[in-house]
Design a protein around this motif. Structure first.
Motif, PDB file in Angstrom:
ATOM      1  N   LEU A 109       0.854  -1.183   0.000  1.00 50.50           N
ATOM      2  CA  LEU A 109       0.000   0.000   0.000  1.00 50.50           C
ATOM      3  C   LEU A 109       0.892   1.235   0.000  1.00 50.50           C
ATOM      4  CD1 LEU A 109      -2.734   1.467   0.271  1.00 50.50           C
ATOM      5  CD2 LEU A 109      -2.532   1.158   2.747  1.00 50.50           C
ATOM      6  N   THR A 110       0.715   2.067  -1.025  1.00 46.04           N
ATOM      7  CA  THR A 110       1.429   3.337  -1.118  1.00 46.04           C
ATOM      8  C   THR A 110       0.401   4.442  -0.957  1.00 46.04           C
ATOM      9  OG1 THR A 110       3.030   2.356  -2.619  1.00 46.04           O
ATOM     10  CG2 THR A 110       2.922   4.754  -2.575  1.00 46.04           C
ATOM     11  N   LEU A 111       0.737   5.443  -0.153  1.00 38.31           N
ATOM     12  CA  LEU A 111      -0.157   6.584   0.071  1.00 38.31           C
ATOM     13  C   LEU A 111       0.497   7.839  -0.464  1.00 38.31           C
ATOM     14  CD1 LEU A 111      -1.114   5.873   3.787  1.00 38.31           C
ATOM     15  CD2 LEU A 111      -2.450   5.333   1.756  1.00 38.31           C
ATOM     16  N   THR A 112      -0.276   8.663  -1.147  1.00 44.86           N
ATOM     17  CA  THR A 112       0.227   9.939  -1.644  1.00 44.86           C
ATOM     18  C   THR A 112      -0.461  11.074  -0.898  1.00 44.86           C
ATOM     19  OG1 THR A 112      -1.432  10.036  -3.395  1.00 44.86           O
ATOM     20  CG2 THR A 112       0.661   8.975  -3.943  1.00 44.86           C
ATOM     21  N   ALA A 113       0.137  12.253  -0.956  1.00 44.47           N
ATOM     22  CA  ALA A 113      -0.423  13.474  -0.348  1.00 44.47           C
ATOM     23  C   ALA A 113      -0.611  13.339   1.159  1.00 44.47           C
ATOM     24  CB  ALA A 113      -1.726  13.872  -1.031  1.00 44.47           C
ATOM     25  N   VAL A 114       0.323  12.673   1.820  1.00 44.31           N
ATOM     26  CA  VAL A 114       0.246  12.498   3.279  1.00 44.31           C
ATOM     27  C   VAL A 114       0.839  13.737   3.937  1.00 44.31           C
ATOM     28  CG1 VAL A 114       0.931  11.072   5.239  1.00 44.31           C
ATOM     29  CG2 VAL A 114       0.483  10.009   3.018  1.00 44.31           C
ATOM     30  N   PRO A 115       0.079  14.437   4.794  1.00 41.78           N
ATOM     31  CA  PRO A 115       0.622  15.621   5.463  1.00 41.78           C
ATOM     32  C   PRO A 115       1.601  15.231   6.566  1.00 41.78           C
ATOM     33  CG  PRO A 115      -1.584  15.173   6.250  1.00 41.78           C
ATOM     34  CD  PRO A 115      -1.311  14.177   5.157  1.00 41.78           C
ATOM     35  N   ARG A 116       2.465  16.143   6.916  1.00 38.66           N
ATOM     36  CA  ARG A 116       3.471  15.887   7.957  1.00 38.66           C
ATOM     37  C   ARG A 116       2.818  15.509   9.284  1.00 38.66           C
ATOM     38  NH1 ARG A 116       5.903  14.401  11.478  1.00 38.66           N
ATOM     39  NH2 ARG A 116       7.915  15.052  12.291  1.00 38.66           N
ATOM     40  N   ALA A 117       1.688  16.103   9.601  1.00 38.79           N
ATOM     41  CA  ALA A 117       1.021  15.833  10.876  1.00 38.79           C
ATOM     42  C   ALA A 117       0.551  14.392  10.992  1.00 38.79           C
ATOM     43  CB  ALA A 117      -0.165  16.781  11.060  1.00 38.79           C
ATOM     44  N   ALA A 118       0.433  13.670   9.880  1.00 39.20           N
ATOM     45  CA  ALA A 118      -0.015  12.273   9.905  1.00 39.20           C
ATOM     46  C   ALA A 118       1.148  11.293  10.025  1.00 39.20           C
ATOM     47  CB  ALA A 118      -0.816  11.954   8.652  1.00 39.20           C
ATOM     48  N   ILE A 119       2.372  11.828  10.133  1.00 43.68           N
ATOM     49  CA  ILE A 119       3.559  10.989  10.255  1.00 43.68           C
ATOM     50  C   ILE A 119       4.262  11.356  11.551  1.00 43.68           C
ATOM     51  CG2 ILE A 119       5.736  10.297   9.182  1.00 43.68           C
ATOM     52  CD1 ILE A 119       4.599  11.442   6.522  1.00 43.68           C
ATOM     53  N   GLN A 120       4.590  10.363  12.327  1.00 44.39           N
ATOM     54  CA  GLN A 120       5.309  10.650  13.571  1.00 44.39           C
ATOM     55  C   GLN A 120       6.369   9.602  13.835  1.00 44.39           C
ATOM     56  OE1 GLN A 120       1.848  10.578  16.225  1.00 44.39           O
ATOM     57  NE2 GLN A 120       2.848   8.958  17.366  1.00 44.39           N
ATOM     58  N   PHE A 121       7.257   9.938  14.752  1.00 44.93           N
ATOM     59  CA  PHE A 121       8.304   9.013  15.157  1.00 44.93           C
ATOM     60  C   PHE A 121       7.821   8.180  16.331  1.00 44.93           C
ATOM     61  CE2 PHE A 121      10.874  12.502  13.319  1.00 44.93           C
ATOM     62  CZ  PHE A 121      11.518  11.778  12.340  1.00 44.93           C
ATOM     63  N   GLY A 122       8.288   6.943  16.397  1.00 49.55           N
ATOM     64  CA  GLY A 122       7.988   6.072  17.526  1.00 49.55           C
ATOM     65  C   GLY A 122       9.241   5.318  17.922  1.00 49.55           C
ATOM     66  N   ASP A 123       9.247   4.808  19.133  1.00 45.98           N
ATOM     67  CA  ASP A 123      10.380   4.014  19.622  1.00 45.98           C
ATOM     68  C   ASP A 123      10.338   2.628  19.013  1.00 45.98           C
ATOM     69  OD1 ASP A 123      11.486   5.884  21.473  1.00 45.98           O
ATOM     70  OD2 ASP A 123       9.839   5.447  22.840  1.00 45.98           O
ATOM     71  N   MET A 124      11.481   2.116  18.630  1.00 53.13           N
ATOM     72  CA  MET A 124      11.573   0.712  18.246  1.00 53.13           C
ATOM     73  C   MET A 124      11.341  -0.090  19.525  1.00 53.13           C
ATOM     74  SD  MET A 124      12.212   0.558  15.021  1.00 53.13           S
ATOM     75  CE  MET A 124      13.069  -0.886  14.502  1.00 53.13           C
ATOM     76  N   MET A 125      10.842  -1.306  19.385  1.00 58.49           N
ATOM     77  CA  MET A 125      10.548  -2.116  20.567  1.00 58.49           C
ATOM     78  C   MET A 125      11.768  -2.284  21.461  1.00 58.49           C
ATOM     79  SD  MET A 125       7.919  -5.137  20.416  1.00 58.49           S
ATOM     80  CE  MET A 125       7.875  -5.916  18.901  1.00 58.49           C
ATOM     81  N   TYR A 126      11.539  -2.136  22.739  1.00 56.61           N
ATOM     82  CA  TYR A 126      12.544  -2.347  23.782  1.00 56.61           C
ATOM     83  C   TYR A 126      13.714  -1.378  23.703  1.00 56.61           C
ATOM     84  CZ  TYR A 126       9.854  -6.636  23.971  1.00 56.61           C
ATOM     85  OH  TYR A 126       8.827  -7.533  24.043  1.00 56.61           O
ATOM     86  N   THR A 127      13.509  -0.181  23.155  1.00 59.10           N
ATOM     87  CA  THR A 127      14.622   0.766  23.074  1.00 59.10           C
ATOM     88  C   THR A 127      14.404   2.032  23.887  1.00 59.10           C
ATOM     89  OG1 THR A 127      13.732   1.833  21.086  1.00 59.10           O
ATOM     90  CG2 THR A 127      15.278   0.006  20.751  1.00 59.10           C
ATOM     91  N   ASN A 128      13.227   2.215  24.488  1.00 60.85           N
ATOM     92  CA  ASN A 128      13.069   3.440  25.268  1.00 60.85           C
ATOM     93  C   ASN A 128      13.693   3.274  26.655  1.00 60.85           C
ATOM     94  OD1 ASN A 128      11.082   1.992  26.593  1.00 60.85           O
ATOM     95  ND2 ASN A 128       9.383   3.160  25.722  1.00 60.85           N
ATOM     96  N   ASP A 129      13.752   4.351  27.398  1.00 54.26           N
ATOM     97  CA  ASP A 129      14.531   4.397  28.639  1.00 54.26           C
ATOM     98  C   ASP A 129      14.117   3.388  29.711  1.00 54.26           C
ATOM     99  OD1 ASP A 129      16.007   6.368  27.510  1.00 54.26           O
ATOM    100  OD2 ASP A 129      15.155   8.008  28.690  1.00 54.26           O
ATOM    101  N   ILE A 130      12.866   2.944  29.724  1.00 53.31           N
ATOM    102  CA  ILE A 130      12.474   2.007  30.779  1.00 53.31           C
ATOM    103  C   ILE A 130      13.194   0.669  30.655  1.00 53.31           C
ATOM    104  CG2 ILE A 130      10.220   3.060  31.117  1.00 53.31           C
ATOM    105  CD1 ILE A 130       9.012   0.600  29.689  1.00 53.31           C
TER     106      ILE A 130
END
Length: 159
Positions: A109-130
């Motif tokens: 699935l390819t999406l076009t015309a995606v605004p910046r607000a619909a894209i965000q960063f997330g932590d890879m599993m088991y990589t955040n500070d906890i």
């Protein structure tokens, strides 16, 4: 005036080859996934109805700059073309396979015309500070007096 406001401009997959994001983060896109048949490859245009949808792992293929009038001046807005990635599986707490967000294998699935607000960063599993080996952990001690008597010893009452 500004470029992309508070969000910042994202790098495409090609740009990340020479200037990668840190290895502990991933890009995620908001979209309501359609039902796709195995081997099906489709392209869709993103629209506002997906703004509150679930996040899915995605790869930024390209970006397109647009000049817009804003507050009496000009501003640059980027729209992105993204590919929703296949989901991965992992073993859950009880050994059962859990599906993670994304597309089932063999679909594209390819999406076009995606605004910046619909894209965000997330932590890879088991990589955040906890998950750091020396992260601060402390048991929470709560005095028994704060709990109502009717809540205490519930296990004995069930017998």
């Amino acid at each position: 005036t500004g470029v992309e406001g508070k969000y910042g401009v994202l790098r495409t997959a090609r740009e990340q080859q020479s200037d990668p994001y840190p290895s502990n983060i991933k890009t995620q896109c908001r979209y309501s996934l359609p039902t796709l048949k195995r081997g099906e490859n489709i392209t869709k245009i993103w629209d506002k109805s997906h703004a509150v949808s679930k996040l899915h792992p995605c790869e930024i293929l390209s970006k397109h700059a647009m000049q817009i009038a804003q507050n009496g001046g000009q501003s640059t807005l980027y729209l992105y073309t993204v590919k929703i990635l296949e989901h991965r599986s992992r073993l859950g707490k009880f050994g059962d396979e859990q599906k993670l967000p994304g597309l089932p294998r063999g679909r594209s699935l390819t999406l076009t015309a995606v605004p910046r607000a619909a894209i965000q960063f997330g932590d890879m599993m088991y990589t955040n500070d906890i998950f750091l080996p020396n992260s601060f952990r402390h048991e929470i001690v709560v005095p028994d007096e704060i709990w109502p008597e009717s809540w205490k010893n519930l296990a004995r009452r069930k017998e």
